[in-house]
Design an enzyme around this catalytic site. Structure first.
Site, mmCIF file in Angstrom:
data_model
loop_
_atom_site.group_PDB
_atom_site.id
_atom_site.type_symbol
_atom_site.label_atom_id
_atom_site.label_comp_id
_atom_site.label_asym_id
_atom_site.label_seq_id
_atom_site.Cartn_x
_atom_site.Cartn_y
_atom_site.Cartn_z
ATOM 1 N N HIS A 140 0.820 -1.218 0.000
ATOM 2 C CA HIS A 140 0.000 0.000 0.000
ATOM 3 C C HIS A 140 0.852 1.265 0.000
ATOM 4 O O HIS A 140 0.369 2.340 -0.346
ATOM 5 C CB HIS A 140 -0.982 -0.002 1.173
ATOM 6 N N ASP A 170 0.000 -7.517 1.338
ATOM 7 C CA ASP A 170 0.519 -6.160 1.524
ATOM 8 C C ASP A 170 2.048 -6.133 1.528
ATOM 9 O O ASP A 170 2.666 -5.397 2.307
ATOM 10 C CB ASP A 170 -0.020 -5.546 2.817
ATOM 11 N N SER A 243 4.757 2.403 8.056
ATOM 12 C CA SER A 243 4.403 1.273 7.197
ATOM 13 C C SER A 243 5.557 0.863 6.304
ATOM 14 O O SER A 243 6.193 1.689 5.660
ATOM 15 C CB SER A 243 3.204 1.625 6.306
#
Length: 496
Positions: A140, A170, A243
């Site tokens: 993402h 992901d 992230s």
């Protein structure tokens, strides 16, 4: 930060890195094993009181922080229409004000009205796993990216090539043109223990190479819409920009990729989730070899076993995955699985929670044959299933959609599974279709994936064929009764 919109009393699952955001301003977002010669930091302790000690992560941060990178992304986020452009004008200005046109024309590109492409910028983290430039991060973080820049701690910057992404887990793999780079040593999440100290390094809110620490709160967590990943839950502070960054154990080995948080506010509230390295490396190897990752599919819908269900099915303990539906012609159907079966083991691995099954199946290669240990009507049964490809289901849905006049309405529909019906609060065995995708007129009217279609023009719908029949003739408009987050509303749609 990407957030699932729920009611105020429900928790919100949000990505730990904000996805690419629109506007000219910067929006904050969020293998090959290291050489055997790579030194692993030794955990030191700092005495704080008699009989107690706290871990000292300074050596890990000093030794491996250089292999953690900042990732900047530039892409497209869509277009800006006249109303959005007008919203960027000074607050309170009247359209009849002589200065209205002045501000409108000089507010930047697109100020003349109409539509314009919106630039999108985002930031995340990543880490280097090979000295020749292989970098891991979250899918993402680089979604919809046109340009990805990797910045090292020595201030050097490289334009990265995205070798591949896997939205189901992901995970993304990047390549930068460099040599003799610092790398992180890779460890195993299987060796982690609940309560063990862990450390995260990343770029929260753009603050590069920030270090936060905590402990492992749980392992093997299943989250909504992430059934392919048995997450590591920690209480490490993870915020937008973290992230894609590494999660280290106390020995200085990377055991996961920080990916998501669970929060009421969209910010860190003590619940962080990381993708285990076993899952990451499985995906990485496929992407490096083939440019993409494949996942197996069994073709069942399962639900959790509680104590009452365990007693009803004569189980000795509430463990396993209860089969609530079996897809026709699926690997599960061909293997002989039935509704009411409880899958207790797959390939010798025990299924404790229902979420263990899709995570285990999803990490298996399509075409593999697995042995299923099933509990059926008070007896143990052993079945053999040849797993399919998870992408096959999407292809079949797409073909069915094209046959259901999707061009006019723009909806991809399927019947609700029993547990989905219960979650939606719907009574009775029939009625209601899940919106898997919304395009065209339906999307323009505001219908979204995840909505439940209850009725068309006041008539309850029970099947896709019924909706197709309602679209026949010279129908120019429809009123769809949609349920979303427990609320119902009629959505008028004009067909093109």
């Amino acid at each position: 930060m990407k957030t699932l919109s729920l009611t105020a009393t429900r928790l919100v699952l949000s990505l730990a890195a904000a996805g690419i955001v629109g506007g000219a301003s910067v929006g904050l977002v969020s293998g090959t094993p290291a050489s055997a010669a790579t030194p692993v930091a030794t955990l030191q302790t700092a005495p704080v009181a008699a009989g107690t000690a706290l871990p000292d992560f300074s050596q890990i941060a000093q030794r491996h922080g250089a292999a953690v990178v900042n990732i900047s992304v530039v892409g497209k986020a869509g277009v800006e229409d006249e109303q959005q452009a007008q919203n960027r004008l000074p607050p309170g200005i009247d359209p009849n004000d002589p200065f209205f046109e002045f501000f409108k024309r000089f507010q930047g590109p697109g100020g003349q009205g109409g539509e314009r492409e919106m630039p999108a910028r985002g930031q995340g983290s990543g880490f280097i796993i090979s000295a020749d430039g292989l970098v891991l991060t979250n899918a993402h973080v680089v979604r919809n990216a046109q340009r990805v820049t990797v910045k090292l701690t020595d201030r050097r910057e490289f334009v990265a090539k995205v070798l591949g992404t896997d939205p189901k887990t992901d995970v993304a793999v990047l390549r930068i043109d460099a040599k003799d780079l610092p790398v992180v040593p890779l460890g195993s999440a299987k060796d982690l223990k609940v309560g063990e100290w862990v450390l995260a390094i990343g770029s929260p809110f753009g603050f590069e190479n920030s270090v936060t620490v905590g402990v492992v709160s749980a392992k093997g967590r299943s989250l909504p819409d992430d059934s392919f990943v048995p997450f590591i839950q920690t209480d490490v502070a993870v915020n937008p920009g973290n992230s894609g960054g590494p999660l280290f154990n106390a020995r200085g080995e990377v055991v996961g990729i920080n990916s998501q948080i669970y929060s009421r506010t969209g910010g860190y509230q003590g619940l962080s989730f990381a993708i285990p390295m076993e899952t990451v490396l499985h995906v990485k190897d496929q992407i490096v070899a083939h440019g993409k990752a494949s996942h197996a599919r069994l073709g069942v819908t399962v639900q959790e076993i509680n104590q009452t269900l365990a007693e009803s099915f004569q189980l000795d303990k509430p463990e396993g995955a209860l089969v609530s539906s079996v897809e026709p012609d699926s690997p599960a159907a061909k293997a002989g699985l039935q509704v009411g079966d409880v899958i207790r083991q797959v390939g010798g691995q025990t299924i404790v929670a229902s979420g263990d099954l899709p995570a285990l199946i999803g990490q298996t290669l399509p075409g593999s044959t697995v042995q299923l240990n099933v509990w059926r009507k008070g007896q143990a049964v052993v079945l053999s299933a040849k797993l399919g490809d998870a992408s096959d289901k999407a292809v079949k849905v797409a073909r069915a959609d094209s046959a259901t006049d999707q061009g006019r309405l723009g909806l991809a529909l399927r019947p609700l599974a029993p547990q989905e019906r219960r979650a939606a609060g719907l009574e009775g065995p029939d009625g209601g279709l899940l919106v898997e995708d919304a395009q065209g007129p339906a999307a323009l009217a505001g219908v979204e994936a995840g909505d439940v279609l209850l009725a068309v023009n006041g008539a309850k719908v029970q099947s896709v064929e019924q909706v197709r029949a309602m679209l026949g003739g010279s129908t120019k408009s429809l009123a769809l009764l949609i349920q979303r987050d427990g609320n119902q509303i009629f959505v008028p749609i004009r067909l093109g």
